[in-house]
Design an enzyme around this catalytic site. Structure first.
Site, PDB file in Angstrom:
ATOM      1  N   THR A  56      39.606  59.072  27.530  1.00  0.00           N
ATOM      2  CA  THR A  56      39.040  58.713  29.267  1.00  0.00           C
ATOM      3  C   THR A  56      40.263  60.440  29.917  1.00  0.00           C
ATOM      4  O   THR A  56      40.262  60.617  29.151  1.00  0.00           O
ATOM      5  CB  THR A  56      39.909  57.688  30.357  1.00  0.00           C
ATOM      6  OG1 THR A  56      41.842  57.719  29.392  1.00  0.00           O
ATOM      7  CG2 THR A  56      39.203  56.635  28.946  1.00  0.00           C
ATOM      8  N   HIS A  99      43.908  61.257  16.896  1.00  0.00           N
ATOM      9  CA  HIS A  99      45.631  61.539  17.390  1.00  0.00           C
ATOM     10  C   HIS A  99      46.311  61.269  16.436  1.00  0.00           C
ATOM     11  O   HIS A  99      46.125  59.867  16.388  1.00  0.00           O
ATOM     12  CB  HIS A  99      45.737  61.179  18.814  1.00  0.00           C
ATOM     13  CG  HIS A  99      46.729  62.037  19.300  1.00  0.00           C
ATOM     14  ND1 HIS A  99      46.799  63.319  19.851  1.00  0.00           N
ATOM     15  CD2 HIS A  99      48.169  61.536  19.382  1.00  0.00           C
ATOM     16  CE1 HIS A  99      49.170  63.281  20.417  1.00  0.00           C
ATOM     17  NE2 HIS A  99      48.744  62.281  19.874  1.00  0.00           N
TER      18      HIS A  99
HETATM   19  C1  GRF Z   1      44.219  66.188  13.264  1.00  0.00           C
HETATM   20  O1  GRF Z   1      46.152  65.944  13.012  1.00  0.00           O
HETATM   21  C2  GRF Z   1      43.876  65.539  14.342  1.00  0.00           C
HETATM   22  O2  GRF Z   1      44.302  64.173  14.717  1.00  0.00           O
HETATM   23  C3  GRF Z   1      44.014  66.570  15.574  1.00  0.00           C
HETATM   24  O3  GRF Z   1      43.627  67.522  15.352  1.00  0.00           O
HETATM   25  C4  GRF Z   1      44.392  67.700  13.505  1.00  0.00           C
HETATM   26  C5  GRF Z   1      42.648  68.011  13.277  1.00  0.00           C
HETATM   27  O4  GRF Z   1      42.255  68.030  12.234  1.00  0.00           O
HETATM   28  N1  GRF Z   1      43.576  65.620  16.804  1.00  0.00           N
HETATM   29  P1  GRF Z   1      40.965  68.854  11.363  1.00  0.00           P
HETATM   30  O5  GRF Z   1      40.335  70.340  12.440  1.00  0.00           O
HETATM   31  O6  GRF Z   1      40.206  67.997  10.962  1.00  0.00           O
HETATM   32  O7  GRF Z   1      41.756  69.382   9.737  1.00  0.00           O
END
Ligand code: GRF
Length: 202
Positions: free
Chosen positions: A144, A112
């Site tokens: 979760t 995240h």
């Molecule tokens: C990333 O910033 C990740 O933290 C979030 O969604 C984005 C995905 O980017 N959950 P990618 O598809 O891996 O380039």
């Protein structure tokens, strides 16, 4: 996981797939293997990457399922075919129901783009700038029922620069993500983070 076997990772995506690329390119050095890529979006650029690298892949288009429970069940079936030790969500944009999350307790992780518990949800970079926060970063956590609220595994942080745009901040956080996520999988692979004994499909 047997002795000497590489940790088996399934990566679940919805889009761009830059974390998938990072996870794949650092797999060998971190001691795991990507045994499958699952997407809910047919046009996810990450799926094209998987194809180009001959990574096994499955599309589970959410629009084909009338309820979330049916989609979750199809997703679980697609994942289980690869017999993963761990499932890594990487830019997966669907909320997963409680029984899916319970099925993979302790082996379902997500990345995240914020320092959780600060800034769960979407548009984190713009919200960080609006808030005036001085620090930002990325978090890998167990998934979760609580959206972006599962136990934190590891974070990477940076200092927010004066006059930075959300796009510039996003790009700098993404660079952190591309090191953090493979590193965390390496910690699972080396046993520094323990996995539950029993896999859902065994
Ligand atoms: C990333 O910033 C990740 O933290 C979030 O969604 C984005 C995905 O980017 N959950 P990618 O598809 O891996 O380039």
């Amino acid at each position: 996981m047997g002795v000497n076997a590489l940790l088996r990772v399934v990566v679940v995506i919805s889009g761009r797939g830059s974390n998938l690329v990072a996870l794949h390119s650092k797999a060998k050095e971190q001691g795991y293997q990507i045994v499958g890529v699952v997407s809910n979006q047919a046009d996810a650029p990450g799926l094209l990457y998987a194809q180009s690298q001959a990574l096994p892949q499955t599309l589970v288009g959410h629009a084909s399922y009338p309820t979330r429970a049916l989609f979750d069940a199809a997703l679980a079936a697609a994942i289980d075919r690869y017999q993963p030790d761990i499932i890594a969500l990487a830019g997966f944009l669907r909320v997963l129901g409680p029984s899916f999350v319970r099925r993979y307790a302790g082996r379902l992780i997500n990345i995240h783009p914020s320092l959780l518990p600060a800034f769960p949800g979407l548009n984190t970079h713009a919200r960080v700038l609006e808030s005036g926060a001085k620090e930002h970063g990325a978090t890998v956590h167990f998934v979760t029922d609580a959206l972006d609220g599962g136990p934190i595994i590891e974070q990477a942080r940076l200092t927010v620069l004066p006059n930075e745009t959300p796009e510039q901040l996003a790009a700098r956080v993404l660079i952190l993500e591309h090191t953090l996520y493979p590193h965390v999988l390496g910690r699972f692979a080396s046993g520094q983070i323990a996995l539950p004994e029993t896999r859902a499909f065994t």
